[in-house]
Design an enzyme around this catalytic site. Structure first.
Site, PDB file in Angstrom:
ATOM      1  CE  LYS A  61      -3.535   0.122   2.967  1.00 13.12           C
ATOM      2  NZ  LYS A  61      -4.896   0.228   2.418  1.00 13.12           N
ATOM      3  NE  ARG A  84      -6.307   3.814   4.738  1.00 10.21           N
ATOM      4  CZ  ARG A  84      -7.603   3.912   4.391  1.00 10.21           C
ATOM      5  NH1 ARG A  84      -8.318   2.833   4.239  1.00 10.21           N
ATOM      6  NH2 ARG A  84      -8.134   5.090   4.186  1.00 10.21           N
ATOM      7  N   GLY A 105      -7.758  -7.627   5.071  1.00 10.22           N
ATOM      8  CA  GLY A 105      -8.607  -7.790   6.251  1.00 10.22           C
ATOM      9  C   GLY A 105      -7.924  -8.403   7.447  1.00 10.22           C
ATOM     10  CG  MET A 122      -2.187  -7.320   9.734  1.00 10.74           C
ATOM     11  SD  MET A 122      -0.501  -6.960   9.269  1.00 10.74           S
ATOM     12  CE  MET A 122      -0.700  -6.327   7.629  1.00 10.74           C
ATOM     13  NE  ARG A 135      -5.736  -4.788  -3.134  1.00 13.44           N
ATOM     14  CZ  ARG A 135      -6.216  -5.003  -1.908  1.00 13.44           C
ATOM     15  NH1 ARG A 135      -5.402  -5.000  -0.878  1.00 13.44           N
ATOM     16  NH2 ARG A 135      -7.496  -5.203  -1.693  1.00 13.44           N
ATOM     17  CG  HIS A 158      -4.386 -46.389  -3.530  1.00 15.07           C
ATOM     18  ND1 HIS A 158      -5.561 -46.643  -4.188  1.00 15.07           N
ATOM     19  CD2 HIS A 158      -3.411 -47.007  -4.242  1.00 15.07           C
ATOM     20  CE1 HIS A 158      -5.323 -47.400  -5.250  1.00 15.07           C
ATOM     21  NE2 HIS A 158      -4.023 -47.629  -5.304  1.00 15.07           N
ATOM     22  CB  SER A 186      13.402 -41.049 -14.987  1.00 18.30           C
ATOM     23  OG  SER A 186      12.190 -40.416 -14.617  1.00 18.30           O
ATOM     24  CB  CYS A 229       8.767 -39.798 -13.771  1.00 22.04           C
ATOM     25  SG  CYS A 229       9.665 -41.055 -12.869  1.00 22.04           S
ATOM     26  CE1 TYR A 240      11.179 -37.426 -18.506  1.00 24.80           C
ATOM     27  CE2 TYR A 240      13.209 -37.492 -19.796  1.00 24.80           C
ATOM     28  CZ  TYR A 240      12.300 -38.103 -18.942  1.00 24.80           C
ATOM     29  OH  TYR A 240      12.512 -39.392 -18.526  1.00 24.80           O
TER      30      TYR A 240
END
Lengths: 902, 902
Positions: free
Chosen positions: A44, A114, A123, A125, A358, A474, A782, A849, A869
């Site tokens: 701010k 502020r 909201g 603080m 902002r 799972h 991998s 992977c 990759y």
């Protein structure tokens, strides 16, 4: 910036150089701060300074730095020396700028106080408005504004806010007084109260204030200010602010800044007002000014929702001049910040003031559209546009969602385990799911928890709902892998498998009833709901095409079936990075052959059973190779321990005994024999390949026979055979030698050859330690970061649930290491493995992977390490593509910065 | 040497330089080789050369190098070029030396062809004697020796050996012919056969030879020689030799050398003979010439056991001159080799020849005595003496053994899981064991397998016998920790808990019956057997005192009780490196309080239960601190997951429900709640400390209260608090901060302070990766190599049994990594952890407390890495002390060597 660390160190050291500056002024077209100083002035404060600099009308004021806040805590909640002096000086400067004086009964200056940290925490603080009012000053205000009601109401509001925010007086105390007064004078609304009523309220407020705090309401504006500043400092560490930072993973900040600014009033009559707006539509991204305002109101009224705000169009009619000014400011801010802005304004008696700007929060859809539009408008280049869209957010765009027009009846809430939306009729086991799905019926599989035996049913279902298990259970992991909607750990469900129903609250849902799942929110709804398929064309496609041009890292998908492979290709996958073969072992009749193989007493018995599996496996691979024509396919050989393929409850064991014509005892004996104390650390992966080489023999044969056949059909096949769980050099060479012999045999039999690679998963710490040796013989690495994370931390994903929450809460880990790669620990392993591997084989192909392959920050790490990759679940491929492009863009920027320095 | 690697490379490369030499001559006081060339000439060849050089009568001959053998394999079992030529040259030289000619019918040279690798592999490879005999040559031998029977018998032996060894003709074929002939002529013994009988046997042998091989018995001595050399080369890779190398972990050798040596005959009448002797007694080490011999016999007769050899004393009477010569040679060899020698000799017609010398194998007792005696005799210095005793062997001296005079009736055999000997009456559960032991009755605890709940009973018992589980099963590991005799995995036992008996073979052993266990051999005997306690004074004590002077590494013990601690001190422990607190939780009534704590719903409930435990824990620590007065004691806080403290079978759960007055369901529910998929990777170690901080609070309080109290009694107390399973910096700081606060409170309450350290186990790979950060706050590191090995390899000790055998057999691992530290993998971690830790805290105290701390090669590694101490089970302390001294000696030697080079 880099300066944050230094600042922190300075702040922590407790030593202050004499010249340390804590307060930064803005006003009258000049400012000591700017938009780049967010770490020090908060978002701010930095933007108020910046707006002032570029000539936007902002009420003047000053910002007390975050560093002062840090020192406040460092000093046992006392101001650092020098701060008081500085505030005094700047207050005088502010009085000069306004021509008013603080506490002056004729011409009083009122200020707002502020909070404002470097990262927005809306909201969380504290704020105090109208500060500077006293019994005396309010009289001056009456005279000056000629508006008695306004003045008393301003004073009332101030006492209420100050009392609550600064002194902790309960909200209800004040509300109660107002309500009583309203009843007494028969006022329906606050606005119906007259000046005298409010004056009386002020009197009662002061009494209540003294009762609760034990002291009189302060009549010295300077004391008011000091207390308010302290309150804002302290609000940095109030429980809800701490919680908010925790939840949003906001870390490493010094504290909050405090903005002290001259008050302007939107509640001074019909020529005043206040509003909030977005420079573009934050839901759709449409380039249209979007916002709301209230005439004759203060900012808090908009938020409180007492009166319904009006759309901006109305402002155009009511205050055309103001609207014109606002539109100019909108354009100016967008050009200046080159992004969509979220602004707050106040009109005081026909004069416009900006109180905040902002970068606006937006939906994924809006983010994509705005980024693409800003490029069209030449405000951004493609690279910047790519950095503007949060990769994680794309997830919202890649799954079906419920039609927002549908009316929903929520019956339960669980964990948002795998995103998307699904509707179907309820079934309670995997077999039923498959049977119903074959009939073309959409089903939702409901289980207490799932196990590998349920894979077929999970695949057949539209969505999965479980009563137990967390985000890494799972059900959750498999569902994410399949890109299937899943709500997990819905603890309120009482599932009765026998009765084929579940109860939740007052609802009883029976087999065949329809329910709907929102996997992104973790919600369960009653009945059918219409879903909307994701749209991957238009702006999204354009943005992704820019990303693909920019990135260096390739993106592959984890896919186990031809169908997965097709989806992956649609999402832009450049190959398959992980094709798990064990899932194939559960399908249909195969499990019987698999179990035969497990029960076999010797090599011959095993070989016989494996012969039955061979054509089925080959068929799987043919489908996948066909779907991935021209792209590489990495196939991981069998990984899980064999007991996962046997039933563990007696009814299923009996069934198996009947089907296989063996005694129940034999099955029980085998289950016992295969029992493991720690299956994760047991007889699995390449250890199976070493002890039962026939299994891998069959798999390699199936892969290469399939490859030869599909090649004959004219496709380009690039199989990469991946050995899991390698920990020693010789494990790899023994298996590789065997595979190469089989390959030669297959090629001879088929009368054709295909190029193929043999490489390894890097998932065992020891493999990293000997990566240089392994790279002598392995053609690719991998990183299996799921297992590697488990072994590195020494805890299993399945068991960590019991303490991981505590660990995150106590800040031992910043992030769940199974969601986002642990760069400090596992990351070191990846760096070493990569360096050691490439030290021996310069062009070693390296990928990842684990599930991290779809996590944006992990993808960026993979880019920095120099991988070839990443591989992730098909639905995360676009996220990874964008993250990879962002990594490349950031790297380029860094190089440029470095060049700039020298 | 270092040259072995080079040699191997050369051999493997297949390229031979022109000058490559394969054959080394010895004879007539000169030799091309020497004792230092074992790698190239094998042990036998090198020593034959050496003996020749120092003037000991050795029949001349030549040695074909191990390199030739390696190239033989490299070339597809063909001789490397040049070898044939060289052999020819050296054969000629040998003929010159002897004055005989190979194949000459008047003056024939006969040779022996023997294998001989760098490491002795007795009986594993092939030998051919009397080579050079043909139908023609035998006639010459008759003329020359005037001994027809001798000549025919020599020929008969040659055909038999050559046929069997070189051509693979079955032993029985020849034996059968001899037996037939003996029957035919009514000869009771071979020696009763006359020259003509043997001549006929030769004829029959040749027929049989031709029948089995399809070719005539070769009549060309050169062809005989070539074939015999090939046979020896090939015997390097016969299955029993491979197996032998596997079992004895002999690796990295090139192959076998081949020794071709002029024959001498001990079977030429009463002035001939052959013998084997040790220069000192190999059982006791007594400095007395020790051996046996046979008159008129060849070496094989001594081995074959057909005639009983005479003691050396007899030789002194029969051939005093020879005996005197032999005594001189004994002295010369001992002075030369500075070690006890195992020698073979032959006397041919009054002339002595030495055929072999090597360092003699000996018992542990003998090894210690000989080493100490050689120092007394000034043949060795103390350092050399220390290097002469194999540390592992000491184990034999540290445990009770059965009186060798006792008659034993073996009833079963299992795995030698923990050494020692024990006698007691059989009990079948832990409670009975404790009850009987309290009455002073020695008991043997017999279980199908043991679990942590049996600890009390195991401790009370003299020995433990299990039907299931391997060398690393719970029973085995705990028993070794306790220094308690254990036979594990005795699969033939059928244990019936209800009937309180077990059956094995035809024996039924009931509760109360006596049995005896030999934990070093894995044997179970019926009835009581007398045991002999180990003797730790005398030579043993002297050797250990030299070791203690020499070593840099300290040796501590793993000990959980005051009794363990006392034993450890007796064995020379310099502190306790690992005191596990969980075992204390099982004793007597404590388990009830522990279970109360686990069942508690909240912090208060837990705290209440822990309060009950506090005085008991404190008592434990007091006893230990008292026993270790003046020495450091490292106490590991609670490590295992809580479910280990709950019963898992329903009867025990019911019992617990009754005792604790809760419902069975509650207990079942808790057991289910605490269930873990991978307990090794679960909620344990410091993770308990983070989630249930009350537990560690109690333990820390107990430790420090005990320390203050014992200090008041005048003892010196050095507690080191060790946090297990640390993986992250903040885990440690959170716990440490908490502990320090408790410490201050305790010191205040007690009105006294003690110095204490807080450190960590290093057992999680991630801890190694961030060791530098952890060292900022941790005051010591102790490598927990059991867990670290599990995490590094990614397999658990409990589950690895299913594949570890295959892994060792296929050479994937050289050694079981749980027995001997994996230097290539885990060793890297230890190096890094040590370096990183000391980079931050230069004097960081570093130790090891896994089972590896008692393994000599692992101890040497710990020395090289620069640790401060190793910690092992009390009974292994002397082994570790010796190994540590050897490591220091080797290091010194290496430094000296390096100095020599520059």
């Amino acid at each position: 910036m880099g300066s944050l660390a230094t600042m922190k160190k300075k702040a922590k050291s407790g030593k202050q150089s004499k010249k340390q500056k804590f307060v930064y002024f803005f006003g009258k077209g000049h400012a000591e701060g700017n938009a780049g100083m967010k770490d020090l002035l908060g978002g701010k404060g930095a933007n108020l300074a910046e707006m002032t600099r570029i000539g936007i009308p902002v009420p003047p004021g000053f910002t007390i730095s975050t560093q002062a806040c840090a020192l406040f805590y460092e000093n046992g909640e006392k101001w650092p020396s020098g701060l008081e002096e500085e505030i005094k000086t700047h207050l005088a400067k502010l009085e000069d700028a306004m021509g008013y004086r603080f506490g002056d009964r004729n011409n009083p200056l009122l200020v707002s106080v502020r909070s404002g940290a470097a990262v927005s925490m809306p909201g969380m603080m504290d704020t105090v408005l109208n500060l500077g009012l006293t019994a005396e000053v309010v009289q001056g205000l009456i005279v000056k504004t000629e508006n008695e009601r306004f003045a008393w109401d301003a004073y009332r509001r101030f006492i209420q806010m100050f009392g609550n925010v600064v002194m902790g007086v309960k909200h209800e105390t004040f509300e109660h007084i107002i309500e009583k007064k309203k009843k007494q004078v028969h006022a329906a609304q606050d606005t119906d109260l007259q000046a005298n009523d409010i004056k009386d309220i002020v009197r009662q407020f002061k009494v209540a204030y003294q009762e609760e705090t034990g002291e009189e309401f302060p009549q010295d504006p300077h004391l008011q200010l000091n207390k308010a500043i302290n309150a804002v400092f302290k609000s940095w560490n109030n429980p809800r602010a701490i919680k908010y930072r925790d939840l949003n993973e906001i870390r490493g900040l010094l504290g909050t800044a405090v903005n002290v600014q001259a008050m302007v009033f939107g509640n001074m009559g019909e020529t005043s007002g206040t509003g909030v707006c977005f420079t573009r539509n934050p839901s759709t991204g449409e380039n249209k000014f979007y916002g709301e305002y209230l005439v004759n109101a203060q900012g808090e009224d908009v938020v409180a929702g007492i009166r319904t705000p009006e759309p901006l169009d109305k402002l155009k009619i009511q205050m055309p001049e103001i609207y014109k000014q606002l539109c100019k400011i909108r354009e100016k801010l967008e050009r200046h910040y080159r992004d969509m802005q979220d602004i707050e304004f106040t009109v005081q008696e026909g004069k416009l003031f900006l109180l905040q700007t902002r970068n606006g929060k937006r939906t994924a859809q809006a983010a994509v559209r705005i980024a693409v539009d800003l490029v069209k408008e030449k405000l951004l280049n493609q690279e910047e546009a790519i950095l503007r869209v949060e990769a994680k957010q794309l997830d919202q765009l890649l799954h079906p969602t419920f039609d927002p027009k549908e009316k929903k009846e929520e019956i339960a809430k669980g964990l948002p385990a795998s995103p998307g939306a699904a509707t179907g009729c309820v079934v309670f086991n995997a077999d039923d799911a498959e049977a119903q799905a074959k009939k073309g019926e959409p089903v939702i599989l409901v289980r207490i928890e799932t196990s590998p035996e349920d894979i077929g049913g999970m695949f057949a279902a539209q969505g999965i709902l479980t009563a137990r298990g967390g985000m890494t259970s799972h059900a959750a992991v498999v569902a994410r892998g399949m890109g299937k909607c899943c709500v997990a750990g819905c603890g309120d469900l009482r599932i009765d498998y026998e009765a084929k129903e579940f109860r939740v609250g007052n609802n009883t849902i029976k087999e065949g009833d329809f329910i709907s799942l929102d996997g992104s929110l973790g919600k369960v709804y009653k009945g059918k709901l219409k879903t909307i398929e994701p749209e991957l064309s238009g702006d999204f496609a354009r943005l992704m095409s820019w990303a693909d041009k920019m990135r260096r890292l390739q993106v592959r998908a984890n896919a186990d079936t031809p169908n997965d492979a097709t989806v992956a290709r649609k999402f832009g996958a450049q190959g398959i990075g992980l094709c798990r073969t064990e899932h194939m072992f559960f399908e249909g009749d195969r499990i019987i052959a698999v179990r035969e193989m497990i029960l076999a007493q010797d090599v011959e018995g095993r070989a016989k059973a494996l012969e039955k599996l061979l054509p089925m496996q080959r068929g799987d691979f043919e489908g996948i190779f066909e779907a991935m024509d021209g792209l590489p396919v990495t196939i991981r050989l069998l990984d899980p321990p064999l007991h996962e393929f046997l039933p563990h409850d007696e009814p299923s064991q009996k069934e198996m005994a009947e089907v296989m014509k063996v005694s129940l005892e034999e099955i029980k004996h085998k289950v016992e024999e295969l029992h493991e104390f720690n299956p994760m650390l047991g007889h699995r992966g390449c250890r199976l390949g070493i002890t039962f080489p026939e299994i891998y023999d069959m798999q390699v044969r199936a892969i290469l026979e399939a490859a030869c056949r599909i090649k004959k059909h004219g496709a380009r096949v690039l199989p990469e055979i991946m050995i899991p769980l390698i920990g020693a050099y010789k494990e790899f060479t023994i298996l590789k030698d065997r595979m190469e012999k089989i390959a030669e045999k297959v090629f001879e039999e088929q009368g054709s050859r295909v190029d193929y690679l043999i490489g390894t998963m890097m998932e065992i710490p020891r493999a990293i330690l000997v990566a240089d040796r392994i790279a002598e013989v392995a053609q690719f690495f991998s990183f299996g970061t799921n297992d590697l994370t488990q072994m590195t931390f020494g805890f299993s994903r399945d068991d960590a649930g019991k303490f991981l929450g505590d660990y995150l809460q106590q800040g031992i880990f910043e992030k769940d290491p199974f969601q986002s790669l642990d760069e400090e620990g596992v990351g070191q392993f990846i760096r070493w493995g990569t360096e050691k591997g490439r030290s021996v084989r310069r062009d070693l192909k390296i990928g990842i992977c684990g599930e991290h392959g779809g996590d944006p920050s992990s993808v960026k790490f993979c880019h920095r390490v120099g991988m070839n990759y990443v591989s992730c679940s098909p639905y995360r491929v676009p996220i990874a593509r964008l993250a990879a492009a962002q990594a490349a863009a950031l790297e380029k920027r860094k190089k440029f910065d470095r060049k700039g320095e020298t």
